[in-house]
Design a protein around this motif. Structure first.
Motif, PDB file in Angstrom:
ATOM      1  N   PRO A 194       0.802  -1.207   0.000  1.00  0.00           N
ATOM      2  CA  PRO A 194       0.000   0.000   0.000  1.00  0.00           C
ATOM      3  C   PRO A 194       0.848   1.276   0.000  1.00  0.00           C
ATOM      4  CG  PRO A 194       0.162  -0.761   2.234  1.00  0.00           C
ATOM      5  CD  PRO A 194       0.933  -1.739   1.354  1.00  0.00           C
ATOM      6  N   SER A 195       2.169   1.122  -0.157  1.00  0.00           N
ATOM      7  CA  SER A 195       3.025   2.311  -0.184  1.00  0.00           C
ATOM      8  C   SER A 195       2.786   3.086  -1.474  1.00  0.00           C
ATOM      9  CB  SER A 195       4.497   1.925  -0.099  1.00  0.00           C
ATOM     10  OG  SER A 195       4.760   1.310   1.131  1.00  0.00           O
ATOM     11  N   TYR A 196       2.889   4.393  -1.382  1.00  0.00           N
ATOM     12  CA  TYR A 196       2.682   5.280  -2.514  1.00  0.00           C
ATOM     13  C   TYR A 196       3.717   5.006  -3.603  1.00  0.00           C
ATOM     14  CZ  TYR A 196       1.961   9.613  -5.086  1.00  0.00           C
ATOM     15  OH  TYR A 196       1.695  10.530  -6.077  1.00  0.00           O
ATOM     16  N   LEU A 197       3.272   4.852  -4.835  1.00  0.00           N
ATOM     17  CA  LEU A 197       4.178   4.672  -5.969  1.00  0.00           C
ATOM     18  C   LEU A 197       4.546   6.046  -6.505  1.00  0.00           C
ATOM     19  CD1 LEU A 197       5.623   2.851  -8.044  1.00  0.00           C
ATOM     20  CD2 LEU A 197       3.512   2.924  -9.401  1.00  0.00           C
ATOM     21  N   LYS A 198       5.779   6.463  -6.227  1.00  0.00           N
ATOM     22  CA  LYS A 198       6.243   7.781  -6.659  1.00  0.00           C
ATOM     23  C   LYS A 198       6.667   7.729  -8.117  1.00  0.00           C
ATOM     24  CE  LYS A 198       9.247   7.771  -3.255  1.00  0.00           C
ATOM     25  NZ  LYS A 198      10.368   8.159  -2.417  1.00  0.00           N
ATOM     26  N   LYS A 199       6.579   8.866  -8.771  1.00  0.00           N
ATOM     27  CA  LYS A 199       7.034   8.947 -10.160  1.00  0.00           C
ATOM     28  C   LYS A 199       8.510   8.579 -10.246  1.00  0.00           C
ATOM     29  CE  LYS A 199       3.722  12.377 -11.728  1.00  0.00           C
ATOM     30  NZ  LYS A 199       3.502  13.732 -12.216  1.00  0.00           N
ATOM     31  N   SER A 200       9.285   9.006  -9.261  1.00  0.00           N
ATOM     32  CA  SER A 200      10.721   8.726  -9.299  1.00  0.00           C
ATOM     33  C   SER A 200      11.007   7.231  -9.198  1.00  0.00           C
ATOM     34  CB  SER A 200      11.445   9.487  -8.186  1.00  0.00           C
ATOM     35  OG  SER A 200      10.959   9.091  -6.913  1.00  0.00           O
ATOM     36  N   SER A 201      10.066   6.450  -8.685  1.00  0.00           N
ATOM     37  CA  SER A 201      10.240   4.997  -8.614  1.00  0.00           C
ATOM     38  C   SER A 201      10.046   4.345  -9.972  1.00  0.00           C
ATOM     39  CB  SER A 201       9.238   4.382  -7.638  1.00  0.00           C
ATOM     40  OG  SER A 201       9.389   4.920  -6.359  1.00  0.00           O
ATOM     41  N   CYS A 202       9.521   5.079 -10.921  1.00  0.00           N
ATOM     42  CA  CYS A 202       9.199   4.540 -12.241  1.00  0.00           C
ATOM     43  C   CYS A 202      10.268   4.867 -13.268  1.00  0.00           C
ATOM     44  CB  CYS A 202       7.857   5.104 -12.713  1.00  0.00           C
ATOM     45  SG  CYS A 202       6.528   4.866 -11.538  1.00  0.00           S
ATOM     46  N   LEU A 203      11.363   5.434 -12.831  1.00  0.00           N
ATOM     47  CA  LEU A 203      12.378   5.891 -13.775  1.00  0.00           C
ATOM     48  C   LEU A 203      13.156   4.757 -14.422  1.00  0.00           C
ATOM     49  CD1 LEU A 203      13.683   9.084 -11.969  1.00  0.00           C
ATOM     50  CD2 LEU A 203      12.007   8.900 -13.805  1.00  0.00           C
ATOM     51  N   GLY A 204      12.943   3.520 -13.988  1.00  0.00           N
ATOM     52  CA  GLY A 204      13.603   2.378 -14.614  1.00  0.00           C
ATOM     53  C   GLY A 204      13.021   2.053 -15.975  1.00  0.00           C
ATOM     54  N   ILE A 205      11.889   2.644 -16.294  1.00  0.00           N
ATOM     55  CA  ILE A 205      11.265   2.420 -17.596  1.00  0.00           C
ATOM     56  C   ILE A 205      12.017   3.275 -18.604  1.00  0.00           C
ATOM     57  CG2 ILE A 205       9.147   2.578 -18.935  1.00  0.00           C
ATOM     58  CD1 ILE A 205       7.620   2.691 -16.259  1.00  0.00           C
ATOM     59  N   LYS A 206      12.433   2.671 -19.705  1.00  0.00           N
ATOM     60  CA  LYS A 206      13.129   3.453 -20.734  1.00  0.00           C
ATOM     61  C   LYS A 206      12.122   4.317 -21.466  1.00  0.00           C
ATOM     62  CE  LYS A 206      16.963   0.376 -21.465  1.00  0.00           C
ATOM     63  NZ  LYS A 206      17.721  -0.448 -22.399  1.00  0.00           N
ATOM     64  N   GLY A 207      12.509   5.540 -21.713  1.00  0.00           N
ATOM     65  CA  GLY A 207      11.643   6.425 -22.477  1.00  0.00           C
ATOM     66  C   GLY A 207      11.659   7.836 -21.926  1.00  0.00           C
ATOM     67  N   ASP A 208      10.788   8.637 -22.471  1.00  0.00           N
ATOM     68  CA  ASP A 208      10.652  10.036 -22.107  1.00  0.00           C
ATOM     69  C   ASP A 208      10.121  10.126 -20.675  1.00  0.00           C
ATOM     70  OD1 ASP A 208       9.711  12.639 -21.696  1.00  0.00           O
ATOM     71  OD2 ASP A 208       8.764  12.799 -23.660  1.00  0.00           O
ATOM     72  N   VAL A 209      10.949  10.600 -19.774  1.00  0.00           N
ATOM     73  CA  VAL A 209      10.597  10.682 -18.354  1.00  0.00           C
ATOM     74  C   VAL A 209       9.330  11.498 -18.140  1.00  0.00           C
ATOM     75  CG1 VAL A 209      11.392  11.538 -16.113  1.00  0.00           C
ATOM     76  CG2 VAL A 209      12.990  10.395 -17.625  1.00  0.00           C
ATOM     77  N   ASN A 210       9.188  12.592 -18.868  1.00  0.00           N
ATOM     78  CA  ASN A 210       7.999  13.429 -18.702  1.00  0.00           C
ATOM     79  C   ASN A 210       6.734  12.716 -19.188  1.00  0.00           C
ATOM     80  OD1 ASN A 210       9.352  15.670 -17.578  1.00  0.00           O
ATOM     81  ND2 ASN A 210      10.110  16.186 -19.610  1.00  0.00           N
ATOM     82  N   ALA A 211       6.839  11.968 -20.285  1.00  0.00           N
ATOM     83  CA  ALA A 211       5.686  11.226 -20.789  1.00  0.00           C
ATOM     84  C   ALA A 211       5.286  10.133 -19.802  1.00  0.00           C
ATOM     85  CB  ALA A 211       5.989  10.628 -22.159  1.00  0.00           C
ATOM     86  N   ILE A 212       6.270   9.465 -19.229  1.00  0.00           N
ATOM     87  CA  ILE A 212       5.995   8.434 -18.225  1.00  0.00           C
ATOM     88  C   ILE A 212       5.318   9.077 -17.015  1.00  0.00           C
ATOM     89  CG2 ILE A 212       7.065   6.776 -16.628  1.00  0.00           C
ATOM     90  CD1 ILE A 212       9.232   6.404 -18.924  1.00  0.00           C
ATOM     91  N   GLY A 213       5.771  10.252 -16.640  1.00  0.00           N
ATOM     92  CA  GLY A 213       5.145  10.985 -15.539  1.00  0.00           C
ATOM     93  C   GLY A 213       3.704  11.344 -15.837  1.00  0.00           C
TER      94      GLY A 213
END
Length: 135
Positions: free
Chosen positions: A72-91
């Motif tokens: 139940p911990s909050y999924l932060k955007k910074s935790s998703c940076l392992g995905i390759k691609g445009d960081v802003n689009a992923i955000g």
């Protein structure tokens, strides 16, 4: 301006909790893309060679898997940076999924640890002239 260009970061309205989630929200393997998704994040649906509908589906699925792992911990955007691609689009995809309640619904915010600056204790300042007079 190019059609579907991201422009400023969009803000998504929170989904009305009385409305059901889209069908794909409960099936990570779903390849369904709704008109609402296409309107919310158009950059993946305007014929660009890199930002494709398949790429969007991959990001959406990956964020949903990460949420399942971190609940139940909050999924932060910074935790998703392992995905390759445009960081802003992923955000933007993260923000969209969050607004629907697909990720981070009922999440527990973790306390932010204090910074090193806050933890560092101030040493009392001693005037060496005052100290010498006291001795």
């Amino acid at each position: 301006e190019e059609e579907g260009s991201p422009g400023p970061q969009p803000t998504f309205e929170q989904r009305d909790p009385s409305k059901p989630l889209p069908g794909w929200a409960t099936d990570m393997d779903s390849v369904e893309i709704t008109q609402e998704e296409m309107a919310a994040i158009p950059e993946f649906f305007c014929g660009r060679p890199i930002k494709t509908p398949d790429r969007y589906l991959g990001i959406r699925k990956h964020l949903m898997i990460l949420w399942e792992k971190t609940k139940p911990s909050y999924l932060k955007k910074s935790s998703c940076l392992g995905i390759k691609g445009d960081v802003n689009a992923i955000g933007r995809v993260h923000s969209y999924l969050e607004s629907l309640g697909v990720i981070n619904l009922g999440a527990v915010q973790q306390a932010t640890p204090p910074s090193k600056k806050e933890v560092k204790r101030e040493k009392p300042k001693v005037n060496r002239w005052t100290k010498a007079k006291e001795a």
